[in-house]
Design an enzyme around this catalytic site. Structure first.
Site, PDB file in Angstrom:
ATOM      1  N   ASP A  89      44.782  39.861  36.385  1.00 58.23           N
ATOM      2  CA  ASP A  89      44.914  41.296  36.122  1.00 58.23           C
ATOM      3  C   ASP A  89      43.660  41.798  35.413  1.00 58.23           C
ATOM      4  O   ASP A  89      42.884  41.023  34.857  1.00 58.23           O
ATOM      5  CB  ASP A  89      46.158  41.587  35.287  1.00 58.23           C
ATOM      6  CG  ASP A  89      46.086  40.987  33.890  1.00 58.23           C
ATOM      7  OD1 ASP A  89      45.738  39.792  33.769  1.00 58.23           O
ATOM      8  OD2 ASP A  89      46.378  41.699  32.907  1.00 58.23           O
ATOM      9  N   GLU A 152      47.573  39.330  31.405  1.00 57.90           N
ATOM     10  CA  GLU A 152      46.914  39.003  30.139  1.00 57.90           C
ATOM     11  C   GLU A 152      46.442  40.250  29.417  1.00 57.90           C
ATOM     12  O   GLU A 152      46.393  40.290  28.184  1.00 57.90           O
ATOM     13  CB  GLU A 152      45.733  38.061  30.405  1.00 57.90           C
ATOM     14  CG  GLU A 152      45.132  37.418  29.150  1.00 57.90           C
ATOM     15  CD  GLU A 152      44.035  38.242  28.499  1.00 57.90           C
ATOM     16  OE1 GLU A 152      43.635  37.898  27.369  1.00 57.90           O
ATOM     17  OE2 GLU A 152      43.561  39.228  29.121  1.00 57.90           O
TER      18      GLU A 152
END
Length: 448
Positions: A89, A152
């Site tokens: 991400d 994250e």
């Protein structure tokens, strides 16, 4: 040029093509963003590692969050286990940041760097692991696990999942390819991370908005009270001064001022915050930041006193400190600040633990050797003011394991989380070589 370096250079056109394809996927996992690109990115990571020769690479559901990618690749009987971690991400890339190019269309600049959101943080980590597996080939010298996270950059659910499945993720060494050295071409091994705790504070003074002319001057508005409260978090020098919040000093390699000033984008003539060395301030002392505040915009402002204001605060805490205790100290201080007897409500958002490396661990020594080989230079032990929440969970499930913190995200120019994020392909190449050397040395040491 060594055989390994030559093999890396032959592989690099493929590595960079794959990086560009990954950057084109806007995998922002923040709430409110389209989930489809995030899931598409997860599938692309599976395909990436399958192309690297990994078998049985799987998307694994993480309760409450986006899936992680996992693989368990066997090695020789009795060999150690190395887990390779990265995340797929990325941060949002709003136009308000002032991007020079379209953030999800990778561009190679005149300086040779590849520009685009996630090019460094952390899709560079993905292709470093890809290149590592390609070079190791099917006859890996040890068992290798892959763990790639999908959230994250936002509130992660992976820590709880890892702690609930310790055998699945246990390893002798964890390689976190989500950081980097100070400048390109100079190897840095991160040996300490500040933790990150966060809370919200809400201030209430009125039952409803009232006219600032008719009532201002006696009736306190919530924003004025909030400003008074937030001002108590720093002293005149800019140091974070909160009772019960720990501070320390840094004794490793120094953060260079030129590198820091260029990377931090401080305007000419603007002074630094705080006291002590620059390394102390960013790696070993606490720092509290107001991340956001619920307020009318300037365009929407009207002549009223505000009845309620909420702010979100983040505090970076020093390596070795207890995150729960540090967050409680911050929250207790905020609750104690009540200008004009205003109502103050404080709520926990998250707790991210700080981390410090045992530099005598054999795997840490091997990591420094591998970096020195790949870069042909002396390795610096550096800190990071950033936080990687999963590290604390990995230490919990495998307390004797080493955690290797490195990558291609140089402090000077990568501009992670900011506009015009970029990565230098030469750093990716060096890190592939370093990871291969590290894995081979860890395996050889275990056989000896």
């Amino acid at each position: 040029m060594s055989d390994r370096a030559s093999a890396v250079q032959e592989l690099m056109p493929d590595v960079l093509d794959r990086l560009r394809e990954l950057v084109r996927i806007p995998s922002v996992a923040f709430p409110g963003f389209d989930a489809e690109p995030v899931h598409r990115m997860g599938e692309a990571v599976v395909e990436l590692f399958e192309a690297a020769g990994a078998t049985e690479v799987a998307l694994v559901d993480v309760p409450g969050g986006y899936p992680c990618i996992y693989a368990d690749l066997p090695g020789p009987e009795g060999s150690p286990t190395v887990l390779l971690y990265a995340h797929y991400d990325v941060q949002p890339a709003p136009a308000s940041q002032g991007w020079s190019t379209a953030p999800f269309e990778p561009v190679t600049g005149d300086d040779g760097r590849i520009y685009g959101r996630g090019a460094a943080d952390d899709k560079s980590g993905l292709v470093i692991h890809y290149g590592t597996l390609r070079l190791l080939g099917p006859d890996r010298p040890c068992r290798i696990k892959l763990l790639v996270e999908g959230e994250e950059e936002t509130i992660s659910h992976l820590e709880d999942f890892v702690e609930a499945n310790p055998e699945k993720f246990a390893a002798d060494a964890f390689v976190i390819a989500d950081i980097g050295g100070q400048v390109v071409g100079r190897p840095g091994l991160t040996t300490a991370l500040r933790g990150d705790v966060a809370c919200t504070v809400t201030v209430r003074t009125l039952s409803f908005p009232v006219h600032s002319g008719l009532f201002g001057g006696a009736a306190p508005d919530a924003l004025t009270a909030m400003i008074r409260i937030l001002d108590t978090l720093h002293d005149e020098a800019g140091d974070t001064v909160i009772p019960g919040v720990d501070t320390s000093t840094w004794d490793g390699a120094a953060m260079e001022e030129d590198v820091y000033r260029d990377g931090s984008a401080i305007l000419p003539g603007v002074d630094y915050l705080g006291t002590g060395s620059l390394s102390d301030r960013i790696w070993a002392k606490p720092s509290v930041t107001v991340l956001g505040m619920d307020l009318p915009s300037v365009a929407e402002a009207s002549n009223v006193l505000l009845p309620e204001v909420t702010a979100k605060l983040s505090m970076r805490i020093v390596p070795g400190s207890d995150a729960d205790a540090q967050l409680e100290a911050l929250m207790a201080h905020l609750r104690s600040q009540r200008p004009w007897n205003c109502e103050v409500e404080v709520a926990k958002v998250k707790t991210g633990h700080a981390f410090a490396v045992d530099e005598t661990h054999p795997a840490i020594v091997a990591a420094k050797d591998a970096l020195a080989q790949a870069y042909g230079a002396e390795v610096e032990s550096i800190g990071s003011g950033a936080s990687i929440p999963l590290v604390a969970s990995l230490k919990k499930i495998a307390p004797d394991a080493a955690i290797i913190l490195w990558g291609a995200e140089d402090t000077a120019k990568a501009r992670i989380h900011a506009s015009d994020e970029s990565v230098d392909p030469a750093e990716i190449a060096r890190m592939i070589a370093a990871q291969v050397a590290f894995i081979e040395e860890v395996a050889a040491t275990a056989r000896a």
